[in-house]
Design an enzyme around this catalytic site. Structure first.
Site, PDB file in Angstrom:
ATOM      1  N   VAL A 298       4.888   2.057   5.144  1.00 46.05           N
ATOM      2  CA  VAL A 298       5.670   0.836   4.942  1.00 46.05           C
ATOM      3  C   VAL A 298       7.149   1.107   5.200  1.00 46.05           C
ATOM      4  CG1 VAL A 298       6.286  -0.990   3.314  1.00 46.05           C
ATOM      5  CG2 VAL A 298       3.988   0.022   3.244  1.00 46.05           C
TER       6      VAL A 298
ATOM      7  N   GLY B  55       0.833  -1.195   0.000  1.00 40.20           N
ATOM      8  CA  GLY B  55       0.000   0.000   0.000  1.00 40.20           C
ATOM      9  C   GLY B  55       0.867   1.244   0.000  1.00 40.20           C
ATOM     10  N   CYS B  56       0.338   2.338   0.523  1.00 40.32           N
ATOM     11  CA  CYS B  56       1.071   3.607   0.550  1.00 40.32           C
ATOM     12  C   CYS B  56       2.450   3.419   1.170  1.00 40.32           C
ATOM     13  CB  CYS B  56       0.276   4.649   1.333  1.00 40.32           C
ATOM     14  SG  CYS B  56       1.150   6.221   1.534  1.00 40.32           S
ATOM     15  N   PHE B  57       3.485   3.819   0.448  1.00 44.10           N
ATOM     16  CA  PHE B  57       4.847   3.512   0.900  1.00 44.10           C
ATOM     17  C   PHE B  57       5.314   4.326   2.094  1.00 44.10           C
ATOM     18  CE2 PHE B  57       6.380   5.754  -3.304  1.00 44.10           C
ATOM     19  CZ  PHE B  57       5.892   6.985  -2.877  1.00 44.10           C
ATOM     20  N   TRP B  58       4.612   5.368   2.465  1.00 48.22           N
ATOM     21  CA  TRP B  58       5.051   6.174   3.607  1.00 48.22           C
ATOM     22  C   TRP B  58       5.113   5.343   4.891  1.00 48.22           C
ATOM     23  CZ3 TRP B  58       1.116  10.686   2.526  1.00 48.22           C
ATOM     24  CH2 TRP B  58       1.533  11.389   1.388  1.00 48.22           C
TER      25      TRP B  58
END
EC number: 1.8.4.11
Length: 213
Positions: A57, A52-55
């Protein structure tokens, strides 16, 4: 034509944006731990995950002991050196991904896989929570045959754990050899360190990955 484009449908290479030959500029050092953003020390290994959103992760992995550096970027698609805006159109084929450089003497690849499975929903197809589109798909991009074997084996264990917990959804995680990893723009690197109150949609489904039998 753009207005009618369904961002939840994968595209083929012939439909992908052309991209560019110039790579994205990359900061020399990771802002959290001051390690190199690009260099991989001889005794370390690389893993690539999409959740999902890489922030969120990226933060999940940089917080783990044994992780040397992390980087947000794009993988699994066609467009060379894409921009974030291009990836958001769904016309690059890429997933938002995080490159993890780790010391296997401190944290093993199977331990990173456990973090992967337990900290997002791997059964949502082309979305993650309220984030919708192919860029938010769940994926493990492997760099060695050993990683591929471990990833596929953990997939089976987690699917069974979901069944045992009463969750009958099928895992949709993509497991495939890693193609090029393209670094995201600097504003996306270590985003939640630079913006502590920023958006993080990361969350698991309450199922643990059982130990390997």
């Amino acid at each position: 034509m753009i207005a009618n484009f369904d961002k939840t449908q994968p595209i083929g290479q012939s439909d992908a944006l052309p991209g560019r030959t110039t790579p994205m500029p990359v900061a020399r050092l990771h802002v959290v731990n001051q390690h190199s953003m690009t260099h991989v020390p001889d005794h370390m290994e690389v893993a690539i995950f999409a959740m999902g959103c890489f922030w969120g992760v990226e933060r999940l992995f940089w917080q783990q002991p044994g992780v040397y550096s992390t980087a947000s970027g794009y993988c699994g698609g066609y467009t060379p050196n894409p921009t974030y805006r291009e990836v958001c159109t769904g016309k690059t084929g890429h997933a938002e991904a995080v490159r993890v450089v780790f010391d296997p003497a401190v944290v093993s690849y199977p331990q990173l896989l456990q973090l992967f499975w337990e900290n997002h929903n791997p059964a949502q197809g082309m979305r993650q929570g309220n984030d919708i589109g192919t860029q938010y798909r769940s994926a493990i991009y492997t760099l060695t045959t050993e990683q591929e074997t471990a990833a596929k084996e953990s997939y089976q264990r987690f699917q069974q754990a979901m069944r045992d917990a009463g969750n009958d959804h099928d895992i949709t995680t993509e497991i495939q050899p890693a193609g090029p990893f393209y670094y995201a723009e600097d504003e996306h690197q270590q985003y939640l360190h630079k913006n502590p109150d920023g958006y993080c949609g990361l969350g698991g489904i309450g199922v643990c990955l059982p130990p390997q039998g």
